[in-house]
Design a protein around this motif. Structure first.
Motif, PDB file in Angstrom:
ATOM      1  N   VAL A   1      51.605 -35.427  -9.366  1.00  0.00           N
ATOM      2  CA  VAL A   1      52.072 -33.889 -10.360  1.00  0.00           C
ATOM      3  C   VAL A   1      53.120 -33.328  -9.135  1.00  0.00           C
ATOM      4  O   VAL A   1      53.953 -33.571  -8.507  1.00  0.00           O
ATOM      5  N   ARG A   2      54.379 -32.142 -10.350  1.00  0.00           N
ATOM      6  CA  ARG A   2      55.650 -31.894  -9.690  1.00  0.00           C
ATOM      7  C   ARG A   2      55.408 -30.409  -8.644  1.00  0.00           C
ATOM      8  O   ARG A   2      54.119 -29.928  -8.723  1.00  0.00           O
ATOM      9  N   GLY A   3      56.222 -30.712  -7.872  1.00  0.00           N
ATOM     10  CA  GLY A   3      56.016 -29.295  -6.808  1.00  0.00           C
ATOM     11  C   GLY A   3      57.948 -28.613  -7.365  1.00  0.00           C
ATOM     12  O   GLY A   3      58.945 -28.923  -8.061  1.00  0.00           O
ATOM     13  N   LEU A   4      57.001 -26.979  -7.419  1.00  0.00           N
ATOM     14  CA  LEU A   4      58.188 -25.864  -7.718  1.00  0.00           C
ATOM     15  C   LEU A   4      58.473 -24.843  -6.545  1.00  0.00           C
ATOM     16  O   LEU A   4      57.644 -24.265  -6.461  1.00  0.00           O
ATOM     17  N   VAL A   5      59.174 -25.488  -6.314  1.00  0.00           N
ATOM     18  CA  VAL A   5      60.121 -24.686  -4.961  1.00  0.00           C
ATOM     19  C   VAL A   5      60.411 -23.158  -5.279  1.00  0.00           C
ATOM     20  O   VAL A   5      61.222 -23.177  -6.545  1.00  0.00           O
ATOM     21  N   GLU A   6      59.878 -21.954  -4.758  1.00  0.00           N
ATOM     22  CA  GLU A   6      60.142 -20.632  -5.366  1.00  0.00           C
ATOM     23  C   GLU A   6      60.931 -20.324  -4.099  1.00  0.00           C
ATOM     24  O   GLU A   6      60.006 -19.110  -3.531  1.00  0.00           O
ATOM     25  N   PRO A   7      62.216 -20.032  -4.163  1.00  0.00           N
ATOM     26  CA  PRO A   7      62.981 -19.141  -3.412  1.00  0.00           C
ATOM     27  C   PRO A   7      62.047 -17.702  -3.529  1.00  0.00           C
ATOM     28  O   PRO A   7      62.462 -16.808  -4.375  1.00  0.00           O
ATOM     29  N   LEU A   8      62.617 -17.113  -2.894  1.00  0.00           N
ATOM     30  CA  LEU A   8      61.823 -15.761  -3.245  1.00  0.00           C
ATOM     31  C   LEU A   8      63.077 -14.671  -1.955  1.00  0.00           C
ATOM     32  O   LEU A   8      63.623 -14.792  -1.117  1.00  0.00           O
ATOM     33  N   GLY A   9      62.923 -13.562  -2.699  1.00  0.00           N
ATOM     34  CA  GLY A   9      64.895 -12.306  -2.706  1.00  0.00           C
ATOM     35  C   GLY A   9      64.108 -11.665  -1.545  1.00  0.00           C
ATOM     36  O   GLY A   9      65.514 -11.599  -1.111  1.00  0.00           O
ATOM     37  N   PHE A  10      63.320 -11.762  -0.790  1.00  0.00           N
ATOM     38  CA  PHE A  10      62.794 -10.647   0.359  1.00  0.00           C
ATOM     39  C   PHE A  10      63.383 -10.659   1.185  1.00  0.00           C
ATOM     40  O   PHE A  10      63.900 -11.949   1.059  1.00  0.00           O
ATOM     41  N   GLU A  11      64.453 -10.486   2.040  1.00  0.00           N
ATOM     42  CA  GLU A  11      64.944 -10.065   3.046  1.00  0.00           C
ATOM     43  C   GLU A  11      64.817 -10.506   4.399  1.00  0.00           C
ATOM     44  O   GLU A  11      64.912 -11.643   5.264  1.00  0.00           O
ATOM     45  N   ILE A  12      63.483 -10.735   4.727  1.00  0.00           N
ATOM     46  CA  ILE A  12      62.579 -11.965   5.582  1.00  0.00           C
ATOM     47  C   ILE A  12      62.355 -12.909   5.403  1.00  0.00           C
ATOM     48  O   ILE A  12      61.581 -13.321   6.105  1.00  0.00           O
ATOM     49  N   CYS A  13      62.568 -13.805   4.029  1.00  0.00           N
ATOM     50  CA  CYS A  13      62.269 -15.125   3.237  1.00  0.00           C
ATOM     51  C   CYS A  13      63.519 -16.118   4.231  1.00  0.00           C
ATOM     52  O   CYS A  13      63.875 -16.326   4.395  1.00  0.00           O
ATOM     53  N   SER A  14      61.696 -17.036   4.481  1.00  0.00           N
ATOM     54  CA  SER A  14      62.640 -18.359   4.764  1.00  0.00           C
ATOM     55  C   SER A  14      63.720 -19.105   3.954  1.00  0.00           C
ATOM     56  O   SER A  14      64.336 -19.778   4.558  1.00  0.00           O
ATOM     57  N   LEU A  15      62.968 -18.429   2.556  1.00  0.00           N
ATOM     58  CA  LEU A  15      63.966 -19.290   1.887  1.00  0.00           C
ATOM     59  C   LEU A  15      64.673 -18.503   0.816  1.00  0.00           C
ATOM     60  O   LEU A  15      64.012 -18.533  -0.293  1.00  0.00           O
ATOM     61  N   ARG A  16      65.553 -17.722   0.311  1.00  0.00           N
ATOM     62  CA  ARG A  16      65.757 -16.799  -0.283  1.00  0.00           C
ATOM     63  C   ARG A  16      67.102 -17.908  -1.036  1.00  0.00           C
ATOM     64  O   ARG A  16      67.228 -17.005  -2.510  1.00  0.00           O
TER      65      ARG A  16
END
Length: 271
Positions: free
Chosen positions: A136-151
């Motif tokens: 299975v492949r992993g799809l990393v999804e950065p989130l744009g919210f200012e509180i996110c730990s990976l933007r």
């Protein structure tokens, strides 16, 4: 360029539909790729429906399951997260899903520079083995919210390279989150899936945009979905464009098929 556009549906387009009905909706739109979710009450996966049953329902309707959405808080790696990851990766393998979407911590914690980068690499290193063992492949999804730990997609791409994970991991380019993050680079070569949704509300500022604002893409879109899709394709992306609207207005549509067909036609006419 429109010939390169291949659309998919995330179950969030019509969360009230049972999987079989969702697959029928996709088929009637002439699509063949879907994302299933593990956060819809009374629905697979959360209701305990066996993977074999969902796999059979998808096959009956000619659907390919591109991903399960999602392992939440993936970059907060601990024993609980490991157990969740293994269970979801097992389900992805057994249901025939190609990938598992990985969503970062999004509550204001884990944002400090050293901590943020360390946590990401720790999680990716552990997930690399879990996913690889199951095909299975992993799809990393950065989130744009200012509180996110990976933007930042750049941070994600660098971490994937650092853990020697390019054979296992790709990123999700979410047009909503890309707009919110304000990051200019798009990394088409590292993109494994694109999530599309629009925001029409003229009154909400970018910093205040949230999931309930996310509708289907139309002429009033403020996120420049068309421009983002054009740039991704120009950079060599040829994968899926998966509709992921969270707005109650979309979820309450009596006939989502008509609205989705109109949005597909609009995007095709502009890209």
């Amino acid at each position: 360029m429109t010939s390169k556009l291949t659309f998919a549906l995330n179950h969030m387009v019509a969360p009230g539909l049972k999987p079989a009905a969702f697959f029928v909706l996709c088929r009637e739109l002439g699509l063949s790729d879907v994302e299933i979710r593990n956060d819809l009450a009374g629905n697979a996966i959360i209701d305990g429906t066996p993977a074999a049953a969902i796999k059979a329902q998808a096959a009956e309707n000619g659907m390919s399951i591109t991903s399960i959405n999602a392992l939440q808080r993936f970059n907060e790696w601990n024993a609980v997260r490991e157990a969740e990851a293994i269970a979801l990766a097992d389900y992805a393998r057994d249901v025939g899903a190609k990938a598992l979407v990985l969503v970062p911590v999004n509550d204001g914690t884990g944002q400090a520079n050293g901590e943020r980068r360390r946590n990401l690499r720790t999680a990716l290193t552990a997930l690399k083995t879990i996913l690889d063992d199951r095909g299975v492949r992993g799809l990393v999804e950065p989130l744009g919210f200012e509180i996110c730990s990976l933007r930042s997609k750049r941070e994600a791409a660098e971490a994937i390279a650092d853990v020697d994970g390019v054979d296992i991991f790709r990123m999700v380019h979410d047009t909503f989150h890309h707009h919110l993050a304000g990051e200019p680079d798009i990394f088409p070569g590292m993109t494994g899936l694109v999530h599309i949704s629009g925001v029409d509300d003229p009154a909400v500022c970018v910093a205040d945009m949230r999931d309930p604002h996310r509708i289907l893409v139309d002429a009033g879109d403020r996120l420049d979905n068309v421009g983002q899709i054009r740039a991704l394709i120009a950079g060599g992306y040829s994968g899926l464009l998966s509709f992921e609207p969270f707005s109650p207005a979309v979820h309450g549509l009596a006939d989502p098929q008509v609205a989705l067909a109109q949005s597909i036609a609009f995007i095709r006419s502009r890209v």
